[in-house]
Design an enzyme around this catalytic site. Structure first.
Site, PDB file in Angstrom:
ATOM      1  N   LYS A  12      43.739  47.009  35.392  1.00 11.10           N
ATOM      2  CA  LYS A  12      43.889  45.558  35.441  1.00 11.10           C
ATOM      3  C   LYS A  12      44.619  45.024  34.192  1.00 11.10           C
ATOM      4  CE  LYS A  12      39.679  45.013  38.245  1.00 11.10           C
ATOM      5  NZ  LYS A  12      38.346  44.355  38.361  1.00 11.10           N
ATOM      6  N   TYR A  52      40.982  41.498  47.896  1.00 11.49           N
ATOM      7  CA  TYR A  52      39.673  40.955  47.556  1.00 11.49           C
ATOM      8  C   TYR A  52      39.113  40.065  48.667  1.00 11.49           C
ATOM      9  CZ  TYR A  52      39.837  42.741  42.729  1.00 11.49           C
ATOM     10  OH  TYR A  52      39.846  43.556  41.610  1.00 11.49           O
ATOM     11  N   ASN A 115      36.883  43.763  33.624  1.00 14.70           N
ATOM     12  CA  ASN A 115      36.210  45.060  33.548  1.00 14.70           C
ATOM     13  C   ASN A 115      37.206  46.209  33.720  1.00 14.70           C
ATOM     14  OD1 ASN A 115      36.724  44.720  36.229  1.00 14.70           O
ATOM     15  ND2 ASN A 115      34.597  44.798  36.902  1.00 14.70           N
ATOM     16  N   HIS A 118      40.017  48.804  38.806  1.00 16.22           N
ATOM     17  CA  HIS A 118      39.543  48.767  40.196  1.00 16.22           C
ATOM     18  C   HIS A 118      39.561  50.193  40.727  1.00 16.22           C
ATOM     19  CE1 HIS A 118      39.175  47.977  44.468  1.00 16.22           C
ATOM     20  NE2 HIS A 118      40.134  48.878  44.614  1.00 16.22           N
ATOM     21  N   GLU A 129      43.595  50.975  50.972  1.00 17.88           N
ATOM     22  CA  GLU A 129      44.159  50.533  49.688  1.00 17.88           C
ATOM     23  C   GLU A 129      45.351  51.389  49.268  1.00 17.88           C
ATOM     24  OE1 GLU A 129      40.775  50.363  47.044  1.00 17.88           O
ATOM     25  OE2 GLU A 129      39.937  48.623  48.102  1.00 17.88           O
TER      26      GLU A 129
HETATM   27  P1  IDP Z   1      34.092  46.447  41.973  1.00 20.90           P
HETATM   28  O1  IDP Z   1      35.374  46.157  41.235  1.00 20.90           O
HETATM   29  O2  IDP Z   1      33.074  47.124  41.078  1.00 20.90           O
HETATM   30  O3  IDP Z   1      34.288  47.182  43.277  1.00 20.90           O
HETATM   31  P2  IDP Z   1      33.639  43.987  43.491  1.00 20.90           P
HETATM   32  O4  IDP Z   1      32.293  43.425  43.848  1.00 20.90           O
HETATM   33  O5  IDP Z   1      34.475  44.567  44.591  1.00 20.90           O
HETATM   34  O6  IDP Z   1      33.393  45.038  42.308  1.00 20.90           O
HETATM   35  O7  IDP Z   1      34.444  42.820  42.758  1.00 20.90           O
HETATM   36  C1  IDP Z   1      35.807  42.943  42.501  1.00 20.90           C
HETATM   37  C2  IDP Z   1      36.134  42.404  41.123  1.00 20.90           C
HETATM   38  O8  IDP Z   1      35.860  40.992  41.094  1.00 20.90           O
HETATM   39  C3  IDP Z   1      35.284  42.957  39.985  1.00 20.90           C
HETATM   40  O9  IDP Z   1      35.747  44.213  39.514  1.00 20.90           O
HETATM   41  C4  IDP Z   1      35.424  41.884  38.930  1.00 20.90           C
HETATM   42  O10 IDP Z   1      36.672  41.995  38.226  1.00 20.90           O
HETATM   43  C5  IDP Z   1      35.463  40.612  39.775  1.00 20.90           C
HETATM   44  N1  IDP Z   1      34.138  39.994  39.851  1.00 20.90           N
HETATM   45  C6  IDP Z   1      33.050  40.459  40.510  1.00 20.90           C
HETATM   46  N2  IDP Z   1      31.985  39.638  40.360  1.00 20.90           N
HETATM   47  C7  IDP Z   1      32.440  38.620  39.574  1.00 20.90           C
HETATM   48  C8  IDP Z   1      31.814  37.422  39.053  1.00 20.90           C
HETATM   49  O11 IDP Z   1      30.642  37.139  39.267  1.00 20.90           O
HETATM   50  N3  IDP Z   1      32.615  36.617  38.292  1.00 20.90           N
HETATM   51  C9  IDP Z   1      33.914  36.882  38.024  1.00 20.90           C
HETATM   52  N4  IDP Z   1      34.531  37.986  38.501  1.00 20.90           N
HETATM   53  C10 IDP Z   1      33.810  38.841  39.250  1.00 20.90           C
HETATM   54 MG    MG Z   2      35.174  46.513  45.017  1.00 23.31          MG
END
Ligand code: IDP
Ligand code: MG
Length: 155
Positions: A12, A52, A115, A118, A129
């Site tokens: 990212k 997403y 974080n 992905h 994907e």
């Molecule tokens: P993942 O990346 O661990 O699979 P997902 O639930 O698919 O997690 O969410 C995708 C991305 O959305 C996360 O990696 C993070 O960058 C962002 N995200 C998830 N939850 C939140 C939130 O509560 N606030 C802001 N961004 C979030």
């Molecule tokens: Mg995910």
């Protein structure tokens, strides 16, 4: 290679800004995962709507998309035994403060959405994907002299 899986990883914009691309790629290399595709991708609003889609009703959806479009991302396809689950394990939980120490997210990041990375979360997602971000001709099959030592006999 027989019995292996392929999975999609995106590094990212925060990984790019913080000069962590090398450290992150290195973790996958050390595991023995094989890089079979790698490129810069400029994500579009449409691509992110699809990628997403499961988060489209969340209050943070628009800002998440903005975050992902700040700079290009690095897309990678990694191959190995149980690659989908193994990569998720190395990446760690979504919230970096809940991720296990030793994972990429725990070791290098502190909050969502930044974080760093992905990774596909299952077989169906990985197939969709990889297709979403890579053309067939951008994926490469090649032998490495270390294959036998990493993957075992019978490769
Ligand atoms: P993942 O990346 O661990 O699979 P997902 O639930 O698919 O997690 O969410 C995708 C991305 O959305 C996360 O990696 C993070 O960058 C962002 N995200 C998830 N939850 C939140 C939130 O509560 N606030 C802001 N961004 C979030
Ligand atoms: Mg995910």
């Amino acid at each position: 290679m027989p019995d292996t899986q392929k999975t999609l990883v995106l590094l990212k914009p925060d990984a790019l800004q913080r000069d962590l691309l090398g450290d992150i790629v290195s973790r996958f290399e050390r595991k023995g995962l094989k890089l079979v595709g790698m490129k810069f991708i400029r994500l579009s609003d449409e691509m992110l709507d699809e990628h997403y889609a499961h988060l489209s009703d969340k209050p943070f959806f628009a800002s998440l998309k903005q975050f992902m479009m700040q700079t290009p991302v690095v897309g990678m396809v990694l191959e190995g035994y149980d690659a989908i689950g193994e990569v998720r394990k190395i990446v760690g939980s979504t919230n970096p403060r809940e991720a296990d120490a030793g994972t990429i997210r725990a070791d290098f990041s502190m909050n969502v959405p930044s974080n760093l990375i992905h990774a596909s979360d299952g077989e169906e997602a990985a197939a969709a994907e990889i297709k979403r971000f890579f053309q067939d001709e951008e994926l490469f099959q090649y032998e490495k002299i270390t294959d036998r030592f990493i993957f075992g006999e019978g490769i």
